[in-house]
Structures are given as C-alpha cells and as structure tokens.
Design an enzyme around this catalytic site. Structure first.
Site, mmCIF file in Angstrom:
data_model
loop_
_atom_site.group_PDB
_atom_site.id
_atom_site.type_symbol
_atom_site.label_atom_id
_atom_site.label_comp_id
_atom_site.label_asym_id
_atom_site.label_seq_id
_atom_site.Cartn_x
_atom_site.Cartn_y
_atom_site.Cartn_z
ATOM 1 N N ASN A 39 1.011 -1.173 -0.024
ATOM 2 C CA ASN A 39 -0.048 0.025 -0.001
ATOM 3 C C ASN A 39 0.949 1.145 0.100
ATOM 4 O O ASN A 39 1.979 1.248 0.666
ATOM 5 C CB ASN A 39 -1.089 -0.104 1.008
ATOM 6 N N GLU A 52 -2.994 -4.784 -3.088
ATOM 7 C CA GLU A 52 -3.523 -5.431 -4.288
ATOM 8 C C GLU A 52 -3.436 -4.804 -5.591
ATOM 9 O O GLU A 52 -2.983 -5.309 -6.670
ATOM 10 C CB GLU A 52 -4.833 -6.033 -3.898
HETATM 11 N N1 THU Z 1 -5.209 -1.716 2.585
HETATM 12 C C1 THU Z 1 -4.516 -2.596 1.505
HETATM 13 O O1 THU Z 1 -3.503 -2.134 1.262
HETATM 14 N N2 THU Z 1 -5.342 -3.760 1.167
HETATM 15 C C2 THU Z 1 -6.323 -4.159 2.087
HETATM 16 O O2 THU Z 1 -6.790 -5.012 1.391
HETATM 17 C C3 THU Z 1 -6.927 -3.488 2.939
HETATM 18 C C4 THU Z 1 -6.412 -2.172 3.206
HETATM 19 C C5 THU Z 1 -4.415 -0.565 3.078
HETATM 20 C C6 THU Z 1 -5.232 0.855 2.709
HETATM 21 C C7 THU Z 1 -4.605 1.726 3.295
HETATM 22 O O3 THU Z 1 -3.107 2.238 3.064
HETATM 23 C C8 THU Z 1 -4.611 0.847 4.944
HETATM 24 O O4 THU Z 1 -4.636 -0.588 4.476
HETATM 25 C C9 THU Z 1 -5.743 0.899 6.126
HETATM 26 O O5 THU Z 1 -6.781 1.166 5.192
#
Ligand code: THU
Length: 131
Positions: A39, A52
């Site tokens: 992320n 993802e």
């Molecule tokens: N996040 C992801 O990268 N993937 C997920 O499946 C759930 C949430 C990230 C987005 C954000 O940067 C942080 O987790 C909190 O929501």
C-alpha cells in the site's frame, strides 16, 4: 520463495504513515511469475492505493492479465481481508475459483477463500450485454 514470503517481504516497503497499517500482496500469474505490491498512502488520503492494486499493476505492466493465486498480509492480530474495491480489481484478472489467502505477520492464522466467495455476484461484462 513462497507467496506468503513474497507478500511479507514487500509489505516492509509499504508507505503507510497515516494508517500505520502496512499491507503486502503477492499474486501468481498464469506464467508462474509472482508480482508484488504494497500500500502507498498519500497525504491527500483518497489518493492512497492498496497493496493488491500495486501487485495487479505490476502484473499488467509486465504483460500478464491472468492471475491464479493471491496472498495478502498485514500485521494485525487477525488476517487482512481485501477491501471491496480490491475484490473487484482482482476479479478483473482472476477466475472465481482463484484461491485468496489472507494472513498476518503476527501469527500463523490464515483465512482461505476463493475470489467468488469474496465477491459473490461480481459485476462482469455479461451484465452489459444488450444494454
Ligand atoms: N489496505 C490494503 O492495502 N489492502 C487491503 O486489502 C486493505 C487495506 C490498505 C489501505 C490503507 O493504506 C491501509 O490499508 C488502511 O486501510
């Protein structure tokens, strides 16, 4: 390297200074190659992207459009579950039977689901037929 190890390794590169919730994703494509993403948050919060989405972008940029296996990992006590938007993004490139494993670096708990279990009744191009 296992899909879990690849997801855990890329998670360490996550840019998550706002949520402090680092996520890693590893996708195995049809060729067998593994693509990873983390992320990447932004001070303008809605501009942040999920792990993802990063892995999918890497796969598509490499010229592949079919995924066969997914692993998503975070550091929370329970495994991380892909957000709604990411479920739709994964469904764009994966069949309903594609296994998605959700894990955590905190312990050995894993949740196992398929893409169609994660996104039942997914919107697809058939829904646009005849419109
Ligand atoms: N996040 C992801 O990268 N993937 C997920 O499946 C759930 C949430 C990230 C987005 C954000 O940067 C942080 O987790 C909190 O929501």
């Amino acid at each position: 390297m296992s899909l879990k190890a690849a997801a855990a390794a890329v998670r360490r590169n996550a840019h998550a200074p706002y949520s402090n919730f680092q996520v890693g994703a590893a996708i195995r494509a049809a060729s067998g190659t593994v693509y990873v993403g983390c992320n990447v948050e932004n001070v303008a919060y809605p501009e942040g992207t999920c792990a993802e989405a990063g892995a999918i972008a890497a796969m598509v940029a490499a010229g592949e459009t079919k995924l066969t296996e997914v692993y998503v990992i975070a550091g929370s006590p329970m495994p991380v579950s892909p957000c709604g938007g990411c479920r739709q993004k994964l469904a764009e490139f994966g069949a309903g039977e594609v296994p998605v494993t959700m894990g955590t670096t905190a312990n050995d708990t894993e949740w196992h689901m398929t893409l169609s279990e994660l996104l039942p009744g997914a919107f697809n191009k058939d829904h646009m037929d005849g419109a």
